[in-house]
Design a protein around this motif. Structure first.
Motif, PDB file in Angstrom:
ATOM      1  N   THR A 148      42.683  24.798  49.840  1.00  0.00           N
ATOM      2  CA  THR A 148      43.561  25.835  49.318  1.00  0.00           C
ATOM      3  C   THR A 148      42.800  27.158  49.249  1.00  0.00           C
ATOM      4  N   PRO A 149      43.477  28.265  49.524  1.00  0.00           N
ATOM      5  CA  PRO A 149      42.789  29.572  49.531  1.00  0.00           C
ATOM      6  C   PRO A 149      42.642  30.212  48.160  1.00  0.00           C
ATOM      7  N   ALA A 150      43.206  29.596  47.125  1.00  0.00           N
ATOM      8  CA  ALA A 150      43.120  30.184  45.791  1.00  0.00           C
ATOM      9  C   ALA A 150      43.285  29.117  44.726  1.00  0.00           C
ATOM     10  N   LEU A 151      42.528  29.258  43.669  1.00  0.00           N
ATOM     11  CA  LEU A 151      42.628  28.369  42.505  1.00  0.00           C
ATOM     12  C   LEU A 151      43.009  29.201  41.293  1.00  0.00           C
ATOM     13  N   PHE A 152      44.144  28.865  40.699  1.00  0.00           N
ATOM     14  CA  PHE A 152      44.597  29.567  39.511  1.00  0.00           C
ATOM     15  C   PHE A 152      44.177  28.755  38.281  1.00  0.00           C
ATOM     16  N   HIS A 153      42.920  28.958  37.901  1.00  0.00           N
ATOM     17  CA  HIS A 153      42.407  28.312  36.697  1.00  0.00           C
ATOM     18  C   HIS A 153      43.037  28.932  35.461  1.00  0.00           C
ATOM     19  N   GLY A 154      43.075  28.150  34.400  1.00  0.00           N
ATOM     20  CA  GLY A 154      43.526  28.661  33.125  1.00  0.00           C
ATOM     21  C   GLY A 154      42.380  29.201  32.300  1.00  0.00           C
ATOM     22  N   ALA A 155      42.736  29.840  31.186  1.00  0.00           N
ATOM     23  CA  ALA A 155      41.735  30.321  30.237  1.00  0.00           C
ATOM     24  C   ALA A 155      41.376  29.207  29.262  1.00  0.00           C
ATOM     25  N   ALA A 156      40.184  29.271  28.713  1.00  0.00           N
ATOM     26  CA  ALA A 156      39.736  28.249  27.757  1.00  0.00           C
ATOM     27  C   ALA A 156      38.860  28.884  26.693  1.00  0.00           C
ATOM     28  N   ARG A 157      38.925  28.304  25.493  1.00  0.00           N
ATOM     29  CA  ARG A 157      38.015  28.699  24.423  1.00  0.00           C
ATOM     30  C   ARG A 157      37.593  27.456  23.663  1.00  0.00           C
ATOM     31  N   HIS A 158      36.352  27.470  23.206  1.00  0.00           N
ATOM     32  CA  HIS A 158      35.825  26.354  22.418  1.00  0.00           C
ATOM     33  C   HIS A 158      35.329  26.906  21.088  1.00  0.00           C
ATOM     34  N   ILE A 159      35.955  26.435  20.026  1.00  0.00           N
ATOM     35  CA  ILE A 159      35.659  26.913  18.677  1.00  0.00           C
ATOM     36  C   ILE A 159      35.028  25.782  17.872  1.00  0.00           C
ATOM     37  N   THR A 160      33.956  26.082  17.168  1.00  0.00           N
ATOM     38  CA  THR A 160      33.378  25.118  16.240  1.00  0.00           C
ATOM     39  C   THR A 160      33.660  25.567  14.810  1.00  0.00           C
ATOM     40  N   GLY A 161      33.727  24.603  13.920  1.00  0.00           N
ATOM     41  CA  GLY A 161      34.006  24.922  12.531  1.00  0.00           C
ATOM     42  C   GLY A 161      33.161  24.094  11.580  1.00  0.00           C
ATOM     43  N   GLU A 162      33.023  24.597  10.367  1.00  0.00           N
ATOM     44  CA  GLU A 162      32.271  23.869   9.340  1.00  0.00           C
ATOM     45  C   GLU A 162      33.023  23.959   8.018  1.00  0.00           C
ATOM     46  N   ILE A 163      33.331  22.801   7.452  1.00  0.00           N
ATOM     47  CA  ILE A 163      33.949  22.709   6.134  1.00  0.00           C
ATOM     48  C   ILE A 163      32.815  22.625   5.111  1.00  0.00           C
TER      49      ILE A 163
ATOM     50  N   SER B 286      33.456  29.545  14.460  1.00  0.00           N
ATOM     51  CA  SER B 286      32.574  30.257  15.380  1.00  0.00           C
ATOM     52  C   SER B 286      33.037  30.025  16.812  1.00  0.00           C
ATOM     53  N   LEU B 287      33.170  31.106  17.580  1.00  0.00           N
ATOM     54  CA  LEU B 287      33.544  30.998  18.994  1.00  0.00           C
ATOM     55  C   LEU B 287      32.305  30.636  19.797  1.00  0.00           C
ATOM     56  N   GLU B 288      32.296  29.425  20.371  1.00  0.00           N
ATOM     57  CA  GLU B 288      31.125  28.943  21.107  1.00  0.00           C
ATOM     58  C   GLU B 288      31.131  29.389  22.560  1.00  0.00           C
ATOM     59  N   SER B 289      32.284  29.346  23.210  1.00  0.00           N
ATOM     60  CA  SER B 289      32.363  29.760  24.606  1.00  0.00           C
ATOM     61  C   SER B 289      33.807  30.072  24.949  1.00  0.00           C
ATOM     62  N   MET B 290      33.982  30.794  26.043  1.00  0.00           N
ATOM     63  CA  MET B 290      35.324  31.122  26.488  1.00  0.00           C
ATOM     64  C   MET B 290      35.339  31.284  28.000  1.00  0.00           C
ATOM     65  N   MET B 291      36.504  31.085  28.581  1.00  0.00           N
ATOM     66  CA  MET B 291      36.711  31.273  30.012  1.00  0.00           C
ATOM     67  C   MET B 291      37.967  32.103  30.217  1.00  0.00           C
ATOM     68  N   ALA B 292      37.931  32.990  31.204  1.00  0.00           N
ATOM     69  CA  ALA B 292      39.104  33.795  31.527  1.00  0.00           C
ATOM     70  C   ALA B 292      39.981  33.060  32.526  1.00  0.00           C
ATOM     71  N   SER B 293      41.263  33.360  32.509  1.00  0.00           N
ATOM     72  CA  SER B 293      42.158  32.785  33.518  1.00  0.00           C
ATOM     73  C   SER B 293      42.022  33.568  34.829  1.00  0.00           C
ATOM     74  N   ALA B 294      42.523  32.982  35.891  1.00  0.00           N
ATOM     75  CA  ALA B 294      42.314  33.526  37.231  1.00  0.00           C
ATOM     76  C   ALA B 294      43.058  34.836  37.449  1.00  0.00           C
ATOM     77  N   ILE B 295      42.367  35.757  38.133  1.00  0.00           N
ATOM     78  CA  ILE B 295      42.983  36.980  38.646  1.00  0.00           C
ATOM     79  C   ILE B 295      42.700  36.974  40.149  1.00  0.00           C
ATOM     80  N   VAL B 296      43.683  36.541  40.933  1.00  0.00           N
ATOM     81  CA  VAL B 296      43.498  36.342  42.377  1.00  0.00           C
ATOM     82  C   VAL B 296      44.096  37.518  43.137  1.00  0.00           C
ATOM     83  N   ASP B 297      43.317  38.070  44.065  1.00  0.00           N
ATOM     84  CA  ASP B 297      43.806  39.175  44.886  1.00  0.00           C
ATOM     85  C   ASP B 297      44.521  38.636  46.124  1.00  0.00           C
ATOM     86  N   PRO B 298      45.715  39.118  46.435  1.00  0.00           N
ATOM     87  CA  PRO B 298      46.476  38.609  47.589  1.00  0.00           C
ATOM     88  C   PRO B 298      45.755  38.777  48.921  1.00  0.00           C
ATOM     89  N   GLU B 299      45.049  39.891  49.110  1.00  0.00           N
ATOM     90  CA  GLU B 299      44.335  40.095  50.372  1.00  0.00           C
ATOM     91  C   GLU B 299      43.165  39.126  50.511  1.00  0.00           C
TER      92      GLU B 299
END
Length: 367
Positions: free
Chosen positions: A151-166, A264-277
């Motif tokens: 496939t010529p393009a992958l439309f990944h989603g965004a992701a975030r990983h949050i940790t917490g402490e009680i 606490s925000l541990e990591s994050m990923m952006a969703s895909a921004i694919v250029d048509p050309e």
């Protein structure tokens, strides 16, 4: 295949890809690249050609840390070893053509994709400031793309990983009224997260992936606990909405029980921004190498990729990722993941054609 075998048998986890950096640097230097490394992080950049336009091609370097047959170890179960092999293959293929590019081809070997922080570090290092087009590659599991197809393009989603402490206090098992049970708080949080709703037309999910509370004594009610939350959404604006909803849910539980809950925000990923050309150049190359019948429509996938930070942070970059079908099973990140290594060379040819097509287009258009 020697390069692929070496990389596969010498995996290194995120931000510790020191030997991998040196191995790739040696190949880049031996093949006439100008090379750049970094004092404060792993990763290596190679260049051939001069001036504008600039076309970049990126490979991720890091392995996962996981249990394999009973032993925890670094393991290339996401295919990054093959990604590096293909990008090095592009360099070697262009050198074999004895063709001096009219412009610059930049080979970006990026650390720490699995942490979601490697691409951001390369942006910080100004690696892509002058890049016009940027390409990547990722092996695809059989559930998405069949062997021999791409496939010529992958439309990944965004992701975030949050940790917490009680943060509460332990109490005696016979006197629950003297404190607050962190396990009950965790259960309440699970219910709150299950009641988060945003636009159902946009794929998304929120779920607990870790919860730890209590020790070995069964007669102590734990007041403290740690947890992790995984957030996914197909668009960048919806991941923001999910994050806000999680923060509001945690605050409401914290207020109700009168106990401090730190996030606490541990990591994050952006969703895909694919250029048509960029996608079109990749599609043309797939058809030339694999045939029109093996060109697959762009794939929307629930996974995530930090590649998309390049286009999120540098809006001028036109980009797309090749998704290569290679009989990958049982799935990405499985400790015993396997794939058809015979697809590495077709991947090299697709990427090589794409880079050269892009340079030719940019030079003809005067961009």
């Amino acid at each position: 295949m020697e390069i692929s075998e070496h990389l596969h048998t010498h995996p290194e986890i995120s931000w510790k890809e020191t030997e991998t950096t040196e191995f790739i640097k040696t190949i880049l230097v031996e093949n006439g690249c100008r090379v750049r490394t970094f004092e404060d992080c792993t990763g290596v950049i190679g260049e051939i050609g001069e001036g504008k336009p600039v076309v970049g091609i990126r490979a991720d370097m890091d392995a996962l840390w996981q249990e394999v047959n009973g032993t925890f170890q670094a393991n290339h179960s996401c295919g990054h070893d093959s990604h590096m092999s293909m990008v090095l293959g592009v360099l070697l293929s262009i050198q074999e053509m004895n063709q001096i590019p009219d412009g610059t081809i930049r080979f970006i070997f990026q650390p720490a994709e699995e942490k979601g922080t490697g691409a951001l570090k390369m942006v910080e290092k100004n690696v892509v400031d002058d890049v016009d087009y940027l390409y990547g590659v990722h092996l695809r599991p059989i559930q998405e793309v069949e062997n021999g197809m791409a496939t010529p393009a992958l439309f990944h989603g965004a992701a975030r990983h949050i940790t917490g402490e009680i943060k509460g206090e332990d109490t005696h098992g016979a006197r629950p009224h003297l404190g607050v049970n962190a396990i009950e708080i965790g259960a309440e949080l699970v219910q709150k997260l299950n009641h988060i709703h945003i636009d159902p037309m946009i794929p998304h999910s929120v779920k607990f992936t870790k919860f730890q509370a209590g020790g070995e004594s069964a007669n102590i009610i734990p007041g403290n606990a740690t947890f992790s939350i995984d957030l996914r959404a197909q668009t960048n604006d919806k991941i923001e909405k999910l994050t806000t909803s999680v923060e509001e849910a945690v605050k409401s539980v914290s207020d109700y029980y009168g106990v401090l809950i730190d996030l606490s925000l541990e990591s994050m990923m952006a969703s895909a921004i694919v250029d048509p050309e960029a996608q079109a150049f990749m599609a043309d190359s797939i058809q030339e190498v694999l045939g029109e019948e093996n060109l697959v429509d762009p794939v929307t996938t629930t996974g995530s990729e930090d590649f998309h930070f390049y286009t999120l942070k540098k809006e001028h970059i036109k980009a797309s990722i090749l998704g290569l079908g290679c009989d990958l099973k049982p799935g990405l990140h499985h400790p015993n993941m396997s794939f058809d290594h015979g697809m590495i060379m077709p991947g090299v040819r697709i990427l090589t054609n794409t880079v050269l097509k892009t340079l030719e287009h940019l030079n003809q258009s005067g961009s």
